[in-house]
Motif scaffolding. Structure first.
Motif, PDB file in Angstrom:
ATOM      1  N   LYS A  30       0.829  -1.206   0.000  1.00 36.50           N
ATOM      2  CA  LYS A  30       0.000   0.000   0.000  1.00 36.50           C
ATOM      3  C   LYS A  30       0.868   1.261   0.000  1.00 36.50           C
ATOM      4  CE  LYS A  30      -4.059  -1.847   2.402  1.00 36.50           C
ATOM      5  NZ  LYS A  30      -4.929  -1.694   3.599  1.00 36.50           N
ATOM      6  N   GLU A  34      -2.975   5.479   0.894  1.00 30.38           N
ATOM      7  CA  GLU A  34      -3.960   4.409   1.144  1.00 30.38           C
ATOM      8  C   GLU A  34      -4.035   4.077   2.625  1.00 30.38           C
ATOM      9  OE1 GLU A  34      -4.070   1.654  -2.817  1.00 30.38           O
ATOM     10  OE2 GLU A  34      -2.191   1.681  -1.693  1.00 30.38           O
ATOM     11  N   PRO A  44      -4.580  -3.260  -1.567  1.00 26.58           N
ATOM     12  CA  PRO A  44      -3.742  -2.234  -2.238  1.00 26.58           C
ATOM     13  C   PRO A  44      -4.180  -2.040  -3.682  1.00 26.58           C
ATOM     14  CG  PRO A  44      -2.548  -4.294  -2.012  1.00 26.58           C
ATOM     15  CD  PRO A  44      -3.813  -4.471  -1.243  1.00 26.58           C
TER      16      PRO A  44
END
Length: 272
Positions: A30, A34, A44
């Motif tokens: 990620k 995020e 992700p």
């Protein structure tokens, strides 16, 4: 149908064991945005290795892994050699004062590690070992020996004395009886002790944090504390990538050693 509850229980246990590892692995891909804007269970957006590259280069993870290896494996070698030899001497050889000596090793198990850190730090500084990895190697060896000696003495107790008596009658010296007969007969126990001590040393934070004052000497567990930027902002992506390298690397070593233990146990089961 009678096996259904057992299968459901096994399935639940597998989910409990595996899900954290999968979540950790997916989180390592990620981006920082995020982590801050999406739920923790969100997947992700892409599987790139940028976090791993950042952790290894900018995060100095390669140096931390190298220091952990340099501190762990020399300590393990000395723990195994000294611990197995001491267990052999305390259980197989007959000499005055061996029971009292074994009792001293047992007392060493009960000493809290926090009590010895400050005196050891002072001694290492006075003898000029501060600023090297030797304080870690010496401390890990000293703290790992009591349990190793106790366990190896227990394992040597299960070896028939007739084996060593026959070796002595054939002219084997004490050193030959230990290295050629005693050590191979307890090799399964050696792998077990090595596995226990490896995870203790590799995952240690307290001792490493106390004796690694130089950034270039930090081990991986201490290095994970440094994945934060200005004003304490944590770089979550590189941090999760570094944790993945640590966890899955240790897991791979565990699987290798575990296979050696199982092979040793299987080989021992077919002996007369």
């Amino acid at each position: 149908m009678r096996k259904l509850p057992v299968r459901v229980l096994v399935g639940v246990l597998l989910v409990v064991e595996i899900y954290p590892l999968v979540w950790l692995l997916l989180s390592s891909f990620k981006s920082q945005n995020e982590f801050l804007t999406e739920p923790s269970w969100a997947l992700p957006s892409q599987l790139n290795l940028d976090n791993y590259v950042t952790a290894w280069t900018d995060g100095n993870l390669g140096t931390y892994v190298r220091n952990s290896i340099l501190a762990t494996f020399p300590s393990l070698v000395m723990i195994i050699l000294l611990g197995v030899a001491a267990g052999f001497a305390l259980e197989v050889l007959v000499w005055k004062g061996r029971n009292q000596t074994l009792l001293l090793f047992l007392v060493g198990i009960m000493v809290p590690g926090q009590m010895i850190l400050l005196p050891l730090f002072t001694v290492y500084f006075q003898v000029g070992l501060a600023g090297t990895l030797w304080p870690l190697i010496i401390t890990y060896t000293a703290t790992g020996l009591p349990l190793t000696v106790f366990m190896m003495a227990t394992f040597f107790r299960s070896v028939p004395r007739e084996v060593f008596e026959a070796a002595t009658l054939d002219g084997a010296s004490v050193l030959r009886a230990f290295w050629s007969i005693g050590f191979p007969m307890v090799r399964n126990a050696v792998f077990t002790v090595a596995l226990v001590q490896f995870f203790f040393i590799w995952n240690d934070l307290l001792i490493a944090l106390t004796f690694t004052t130089d950034q270039n000497l930090r081990t991986i567990q201490v290095g994970l504390l440094t994945f934060s930027g200005e004003f304490g902002q944590t770089a979550y992506g590189p941090l999760f990538a570094a944790i993945c390298i640590n966890v899955f690397g240790a897991l791979a070593i565990y699987l290798v050693l575990n296979q050696r233990i199982m092979k040793g146990l299987t080989a021992g089961s077919v002996k007369g």
